[in-house]
Design an enzyme around this catalytic site. Structure first.
Site, mmCIF file in Angstrom:
data_model
loop_
_atom_site.group_PDB
_atom_site.id
_atom_site.type_symbol
_atom_site.label_atom_id
_atom_site.label_comp_id
_atom_site.label_asym_id
_atom_site.label_seq_id
_atom_site.Cartn_x
_atom_site.Cartn_y
_atom_site.Cartn_z
ATOM 1 N N ARG A 121 6.027 14.859 106.137
ATOM 2 C CA ARG A 121 6.955 14.411 105.097
ATOM 3 C C ARG A 121 7.988 15.485 104.786
ATOM 4 N NH1 ARG A 121 8.150 9.508 103.007
ATOM 5 N NH2 ARG A 121 6.004 9.066 103.647
ATOM 6 N N HIS A 142 0.743 10.629 101.433
ATOM 7 C CA HIS A 142 2.206 10.554 101.521
ATOM 8 C C HIS A 142 2.782 11.838 102.110
ATOM 9 C CE1 HIS A 142 6.406 10.323 99.850
ATOM 10 N NE2 HIS A 142 6.247 9.043 100.145
ATOM 11 N N CYS A 143 2.170 12.971 101.785
ATOM 12 C CA CYS A 143 2.685 14.267 102.217
ATOM 13 C C CYS A 143 2.602 14.479 103.727
ATOM 14 C CB CYS A 143 1.921 15.392 101.536
ATOM 15 S SG CYS A 143 1.926 15.345 99.738
ATOM 16 N N ILE A 144 1.645 13.852 104.393
ATOM 17 C CA ILE A 144 1.435 14.124 105.821
ATOM 18 C C ILE A 144 2.043 13.046 106.705
ATOM 19 C CG2 ILE A 144 -0.647 15.406 105.279
ATOM 20 C CD1 ILE A 144 -2.289 13.077 106.455
#
Length: 343
Positions: free
Chosen positions: A86, A331-333
């Site tokens: 992300r 969501h971050c990855i």
């Protein structure tokens, strides 16, 4: 040329990820590292049950990745430093004709902490854009995908301690950042939050990414992290942010419907107050990949709220405790690649 970042609910072609490689954030012990690999692989394999997944893998991890990833996942070998796609990867946008392009932010390792390196990730966005055959939208702004949320209709959520971080953009102010977001993402209304969650300011944090604080599941609606325990530092943080958002309007001059997304019941771990958040979910074409924390009651409540916010999508929970132990969530990855928009 004008660009517009579509909402995360827009139809997608695929999800991009990066496979973990050894380093400080993966873990110091073999047990910790194996848990990290398993967490990333589980997210990738879960998404691949619904739609295509492409994953960038460092040469040192190719054998492991091929063993742990589902057969249908597309692997691209490339030297990388970090594996939070992300943030180190592109942000996809549409041009005026609906064709796809990729914004190439400057990535400097979340402000250049001494625990991270970013040299091998600086042109990752261009690498992915070339693979997909789409043009690059260059930007001199130091930014990460986890530091923004848009509604696809002109509204963007930002955090003062991210885009205005002296370690990122020491010479920029709100106006200049807002103008760059308008140029690259087509946004017309920037809503600046004062800060992020408390844990996010520790060693492996991002200094306030919005994607564990709030998101825009649809225009005029905000899903907001809700820490209800007064003893947790995020209780006061979120009280102030909620009060601010209650007074804000979006790019279309609408007030927001705020939907509270209660935090898990767990308040602390061995390092102090946790920042576990259900806001950090991934929307894909037919489902929502939701963070779960081995808390049946809290997980079920969050998934019920997400199901109402994203009608027609299956809500799939994946254990995110090992992700958050390393500084982020689902969501971050991940990074969605939207389909070209039909004319």
């Amino acid at each position: 040329m004008s660009w517009l970042m579509p909402a995360e609910t827009a139809p997608q072609d695929r999800i991009w990820m990066a496979f973990p490689r050894e380093g400080q954030t993966l873990g110091e012990t073999l047990t910790e590292r194996e848990a990290g690999y398993a967490a990333w692989a589980h997210v990738a394999n879960t998404i691949a049950e619904f739609q295509p997944v492409s994953i960038v893998v460092d040469p040192t991890e190719m054998a492991r990745a091929k063993q742990m990833l589902s057969a249908g996942i597309t692997i691209h070998e490339r030297t990388i430093d970090d594996f939070w796609m992300r943030d180190s990867g592109p942000t996809f946008v549409h041009d005026a004709d609906g064709k796809l392009a990729a914004v190439d932010w400057v990535f400097n390792g979340w402000g250049g902490g001494d625990w991270t390196a970013s040299g091998n990730d600086r042109d990752l966005a261009r690498f992915i854009a070339d693979l997909e055959g789409v043009p690059v939208v260059p930007s001199l702004l130091v930014n990460e995908g986890g530091g923004i949320h848009v509604d696809g209709e002109g509204t963007i959520l930002l955090t003062e301690t991210v885009q205005l971080d002296p370690g990122r953009n020491p010479n920029l102010d709100r106006t200049r950042v807002t103008e760059e977001m308008a140029r690259t993402l087509g946004t017309t209304k920037a809503i600046w939050l004062p800060r992020g969650l408390e844990r996010d300011y520790e060693t492996f944090g991002t200094r306030g990414h919005v994607d564990i604080v709030a998101c825009l599941p649809s225009p005029g609606v905000i899903l907001l992290h809700d820490q209800r325990d007064p003893s947790h530092p995020d209780h006061a943080v979120m009280k102030d942010i909620r009060a601010q958002l209650a007074q804000e309007t979006d790019a279309q001059s609408r007030g927001f419907q705020i939907i509270d997304l209660p935090a898990p019941e767990t308040q602390t771990d061995a390092h102090g107050p946790v920042d576990w958040s259900y806001v950090n979910h991934l929307v894909i074409n037919e489902a929502v990949i939701a963070c779960a924390f081995n808390e049946p009651r809290a997980d079920a409540q969050a998934q019920e709220i997400l199901a109402a916010a994203y009608p027609g999508r299956e809500i799939v929970g994946v254990d995110a405790t090992e992700l958050f132990a390393r500084g982020g969530g689902v969501h971050c990855i991940t990074q969605q690649q939207p389909k070209p928009r039909a004319q």
